[in-house]
Design a protein around this motif. Structure first.
Motif, PDB file in Angstrom:
ATOM      1  N   ARG A 351       0.848  -1.247  -0.016  1.00 23.47           N
ATOM      2  CA  ARG A 351       0.006  -0.058   0.038  1.00 23.47           C
ATOM      3  C   ARG A 351       0.824   1.425   0.041  1.00 23.47           C
ATOM      4  O   ARG A 351       0.498   2.247  -0.569  1.00 23.47           O
ATOM      5  CB  ARG A 351      -0.944  -0.052   1.224  1.00 23.47           C
ATOM      6  CG  ARG A 351      -2.024  -1.129   1.181  1.00 23.47           C
ATOM      7  CD  ARG A 351      -3.057  -0.882   0.266  1.00 23.47           C
ATOM      8  NE  ARG A 351      -3.826   0.400   0.730  1.00 23.47           N
ATOM      9  CZ  ARG A 351      -4.888   0.271   1.400  1.00 23.47           C
ATOM     10  NH1 ARG A 351      -5.304  -0.751   2.010  1.00 23.47           N
ATOM     11  NH2 ARG A 351      -5.462   1.310   1.655  1.00 23.47           N
ATOM     12  N   TYR A 352       2.064   1.329   0.865  1.00 26.08           N
ATOM     13  CA  TYR A 352       2.639   2.256   0.871  1.00 26.08           C
ATOM     14  C   TYR A 352       3.596   2.675  -0.432  1.00 26.08           C
ATOM     15  O   TYR A 352       3.431   3.840  -0.917  1.00 26.08           O
ATOM     16  CB  TYR A 352       3.881   2.084   1.946  1.00 26.08           C
ATOM     17  CG  TYR A 352       5.157   2.967   1.793  1.00 26.08           C
ATOM     18  CD1 TYR A 352       4.938   4.462   2.160  1.00 26.08           C
ATOM     19  CD2 TYR A 352       6.345   2.709   1.394  1.00 26.08           C
ATOM     20  CE1 TYR A 352       6.228   5.146   2.116  1.00 26.08           C
ATOM     21  CE2 TYR A 352       7.640   3.305   1.165  1.00 26.08           C
ATOM     22  CZ  TYR A 352       7.668   4.622   1.568  1.00 26.08           C
ATOM     23  OH  TYR A 352       8.604   5.338   1.614  1.00 26.08           O
ATOM     24  N   GLN A 354       2.331   2.072  -3.210  1.00 27.09           N
ATOM     25  CA  GLN A 354       0.982   2.820  -4.172  1.00 27.09           C
ATOM     26  C   GLN A 354       0.786   4.189  -3.843  1.00 27.09           C
ATOM     27  O   GLN A 354       0.175   4.666  -4.559  1.00 27.09           O
ATOM     28  CB  GLN A 354      -0.064   1.831  -4.358  1.00 27.09           C
ATOM     29  CG  GLN A 354       0.322   0.554  -4.982  1.00 27.09           C
ATOM     30  CD  GLN A 354      -0.969  -0.505  -4.866  1.00 27.09           C
ATOM     31  OE1 GLN A 354      -1.756  -0.081  -4.278  1.00 27.09           O
ATOM     32  NE2 GLN A 354      -0.719  -1.704  -5.343  1.00 27.09           N
ATOM     33  N   SER A 355       1.160   4.560  -2.771  1.00 27.94           N
ATOM     34  CA  SER A 355       0.760   5.841  -2.189  1.00 27.94           C
ATOM     35  C   SER A 355       1.637   6.887  -2.729  1.00 27.94           C
ATOM     36  O   SER A 355       2.799   6.757  -3.110  1.00 27.94           O
ATOM     37  CB  SER A 355       0.790   5.876  -0.910  1.00 27.94           C
ATOM     38  OG  SER A 355       1.987   5.751  -0.247  1.00 27.94           O
ATOM     39  N   THR A 356       1.206   8.140  -2.625  1.00 31.77           N
ATOM     40  CA  THR A 356       2.073   9.514  -2.935  1.00 31.77           C
ATOM     41  C   THR A 356       3.211   9.536  -1.872  1.00 31.77           C
ATOM     42  O   THR A 356       4.273  10.287  -2.154  1.00 31.77           O
ATOM     43  CB  THR A 356       1.171  10.556  -2.572  1.00 31.77           C
ATOM     44  OG1 THR A 356       0.290  10.850  -1.322  1.00 31.77           O
ATOM     45  CG2 THR A 356       0.143  10.656  -3.892  1.00 31.77           C
ATOM     46  N   LEU A 357       3.219   9.110  -0.683  1.00 36.16           N
ATOM     47  CA  LEU A 357       4.301   9.075   0.220  1.00 36.16           C
ATOM     48  C   LEU A 357       5.405   8.524  -0.402  1.00 36.16           C
ATOM     49  O   LEU A 357       6.440   8.921  -0.151  1.00 36.16           O
ATOM     50  CB  LEU A 357       4.010   8.518   1.387  1.00 36.16           C
ATOM     51  CG  LEU A 357       3.036   9.064   2.386  1.00 36.16           C
ATOM     52  CD1 LEU A 357       2.564   8.246   3.603  1.00 36.16           C
ATOM     53  CD2 LEU A 357       3.491  10.597   2.783  1.00 36.16           C
ATOM     54  N   TYR A 358       5.441   7.473  -1.293  1.00 32.52           N
ATOM     55  CA  TYR A 358       6.191   6.970  -1.931  1.00 32.52           C
ATOM     56  C   TYR A 358       6.498   7.317  -3.283  1.00 32.52           C
ATOM     57  O   TYR A 358       7.740   7.765  -3.580  1.00 32.52           O
ATOM     58  CB  TYR A 358       6.290   5.306  -2.093  1.00 32.52           C
ATOM     59  CG  TYR A 358       7.118   4.551  -2.694  1.00 32.52           C
ATOM     60  CD1 TYR A 358       8.395   4.132  -1.946  1.00 32.52           C
ATOM     61  CD2 TYR A 358       6.901   3.982  -3.951  1.00 32.52           C
ATOM     62  CE1 TYR A 358       9.409   3.500  -2.883  1.00 32.52           C
ATOM     63  CE2 TYR A 358       7.846   3.313  -4.524  1.00 32.52           C
ATOM     64  CZ  TYR A 358       9.059   3.193  -3.998  1.00 32.52           C
ATOM     65  OH  TYR A 358      10.038   2.338  -4.724  1.00 32.52           O
ATOM     66  N   ARG A 359       5.514   7.338  -3.931  1.00 28.79           N
ATOM     67  CA  ARG A 359       5.726   8.033  -5.549  1.00 28.79           C
ATOM     68  C   ARG A 359       5.960   9.271  -5.624  1.00 28.79           C
ATOM     69  O   ARG A 359       6.524   9.554  -6.603  1.00 28.79           O
ATOM     70  CB  ARG A 359       4.580   7.123  -6.171  1.00 28.79           C
ATOM     71  CG  ARG A 359       4.106   5.804  -5.984  1.00 28.79           C
ATOM     72  CD  ARG A 359       2.831   5.453  -6.532  1.00 28.79           C
ATOM     73  NE  ARG A 359       2.891   5.672  -7.996  1.00 28.79           N
ATOM     74  CZ  ARG A 359       3.097   4.826  -8.899  1.00 28.79           C
ATOM     75  NH1 ARG A 359       3.616   3.569  -8.719  1.00 28.79           N
ATOM     76  NH2 ARG A 359       2.948   5.230 -10.478  1.00 28.79           N
ATOM     77  N   GLU A 361       4.056  13.535  -5.150  1.00 27.70           N
ATOM     78  CA  GLU A 361       2.887  14.000  -5.399  1.00 27.70           C
ATOM     79  C   GLU A 361       2.611  14.213  -7.193  1.00 27.70           C
ATOM     80  O   GLU A 361       1.477  14.122  -7.479  1.00 27.70           O
ATOM     81  CB  GLU A 361       2.721  15.408  -4.923  1.00 27.70           C
ATOM     82  CG  GLU A 361       2.857  15.492  -3.550  1.00 27.70           C
ATOM     83  CD  GLU A 361       1.518  15.269  -2.996  1.00 27.70           C
ATOM     84  OE1 GLU A 361       0.239  14.989  -3.787  1.00 27.70           O
ATOM     85  OE2 GLU A 361       1.461  14.751  -1.764  1.00 27.70           O
TER      86      GLU A 361
END
Length: 364
Positions: A351-352, A354-359, A361
């Protein structure tokens, strides 16, 4: 109405849900710790029910009712356990009694046999030669430590209660859990929060596959290794070889520890018993070498594989942490809990990523 609904939604927002689940987890863990002294028969019953549920399902598909299938499996399991205990425990207890009585003598004999190899090292370190009295003192100290540990375990308030409960309550707990296993799973499934029910069920299925494969596979590995070590050491002629081999097999679920402990005990016993027949000492070492090779190349890959997906170091940490927090109950549930935690962590990492925290903004 809209304003009141907004207030209710704000009150039950993400922060509230996090506090609710965190508080529930803390209360659950606190109760688990407070009740750890009486949990053993229930944990063992749940493990046995989990182990035999596929057998009950197959009997149910063949036409037996769930109750009759459960009763059949439970009675057969009890009969097999009683028969195995009657066949194994008398000679096992006899060997344990003899081992305790002769342990000081064997420790002194092993120390004397090792003295020619130890003395050069002691001389280089500037230590005095090892005397018979010093070896006897070491033996007494070792037995004293073992005795104190055993007395502490025996003096715990619920030790006798746990033993009796394990003998008499475990079959009852196993029967009712096996009979009502689908109802228990359905009740848990229906109680899941609707927003995350599908995700939780997916994670639960992955965790179930990991835990089921590991528990059943590792139990067979321990049984095979205990048989190999016990029979092999007995055939070699090592005194108390059966009990040493059985102990080594039973603790083989701890990576490397079973082989290490068993090899140390058996080779120490061989050094006290066999010399100058060094060939027999070598045979004892060969038994553990064969067992270790079979475990690493045949038994574990075929029966366990990589179902848990945890590094051996983390498995050892989980076992030590579980034993420290909850005693023997903690050891029983340590690896399944670690396996479930591993599945949850891998899901959260997915999930991380796929999130904007990893990828970021601006990721497409």
């Amino acid at each position: 109405m809209a304003a009141s609904g907004a207030v209710i939604e704000a009150h039950h927002g993400p922060a509230y849900r996090w506090r609710f689940w965190l508080g529930g987890a803390i209360v659950f863990l606190l109760l688990l710790w407070l009740l750890s002294d009486i949990l053993l028969p229930f944990v063992v019953g749940a493990v046995v029910a989990y182990f035999f549920d596929p057998v009950v399902v197959r009997l149910h598909r063949l036409g037996l009712s769930r109750t009759w299938a459960t009763a059949t499996v439970t009675v057969l399991a009890v009969l097999v356990a009683v028969g195995a205990a009657m066949a194994i425990l008398p000679p096992l207890f006899g060997q344990i009694e003899g081992l305790i009585a002769k342990a000081p003598q064997y420790i002194v004999q092993a120390a004397q046999r090792l003295q020619p190899m130890i003395e050069p090292v002691r001389e280089k370190l500037g230590l005095s030669p090892l005397s018979f009295q010093e070896a006897a003192q070491w033996a007494g100290q070792a037995l004293g430590i073992l005795g104190s540990v055993a007395s502490r375990v025996a003096q715990r308030g619920y030790a006798i209660i746990n033993l009796l409960a394990l003998l008499f309550l475990t079959p009852v707990v196993t029967f009712y859990l096996l009979r009502d296993w689908p109802k228990v799973l359905a009740a848990i499934s229906n109680a899941l929060p609707l927003d995350h029910a599908d995700t939780i069920r997916t994670v639960a299925h992955e965790a179930n596959a990991a835990v089921a494969g590991y528990v059943r596979g590792q139990a067979l590995v321990c049984l095979c290794l205990g048989t190999i070590y016990g029979v092999g050491l007995s055939l070699v002629g090592l005194q108390f070889g059966f009990v040493i081999g059985l102990i080594a097999g039973l603790i083989s679920f701890i990576p490397f520890v079973g082989t290490l402990v068993g090899a140390t005990l058996s080779i120490g016993m061989a050094l006290a018993q066999f010399p100058p027949d060094w060939l027999s000492v070598a045979k004892v070492a060969v038994v553990f070498l064969i067992g270790h090779l079979l475990e690493g190349n045949v038994l574990s890959p075929k029966l366990v594989g990589d179902r848990v997906g945890l590094h051996p170091v983390w498995i050892m940490f989980a076992l030590l942490a579980g034993g420290s927090l909850l005693g023997f109950v903690g050891v029983l549930i340590a690896v399944p809990v670690a396996a479930v935690a591993g599945v949850v962590v891998r899901h959260l990492l997915g999930r991380y990523r796929q999130s904007t925290l990893y990828r970021g903004e601006n990721a497409g």
